[in-house]
Design a protein around this motif. Structure first.
Motif: not given
Length: 91
Positions: A15-39
């Motif tokens: 999604y980020a690549q297709e829309n001209g964004f980048e996903l945060n490179q901090n894996k810890e932050v991203v995984v935490g956000l993914m967990r919250k999204l799934l919660d």
């Protein structure tokens, strides 16, 4: 990392690549956000942005499904969305 988080990470990366964004490179932050999204998906039935308040007003809350409608303006103004999942690319 569990399969759901890996699948969501891949989906949001695309999604980020297709829309001209980048996903945060901090894996810890991203995984935490993914967990919250799934919660949120488990609790509310939708992947609401973890940085937004869910009110129970479906019309308002649907705007907060990640990627939310506020994201583009936040990235343009601040260089990142509110929760920091998506970033303005460095060029």
């Amino acid at each position: 990392m569990d399969d759901k988080i890996e699948a969501l990470l891949k989906e949001y990366n695309i999604y980020a690549q297709e829309n001209g964004f980048e996903l945060n490179q901090n894996k810890e932050v991203v995984v935490g956000l993914m967990r919250k999204l799934l919660d949120n998906e488990e609790k509310y039935g939708k992947k609401f942005c973890p940085c937004r308040v869910i009110t129970g007003n479906h019309e308002e809350d649907d705007k907060k499904i990640c990627p939310c409608i506020f994201m583009n303006s936040e990235i343009e103004e601040k260089g990142h969305c509110h929760c920091g999942l998506f970033l303005k690319p460095v060029r």
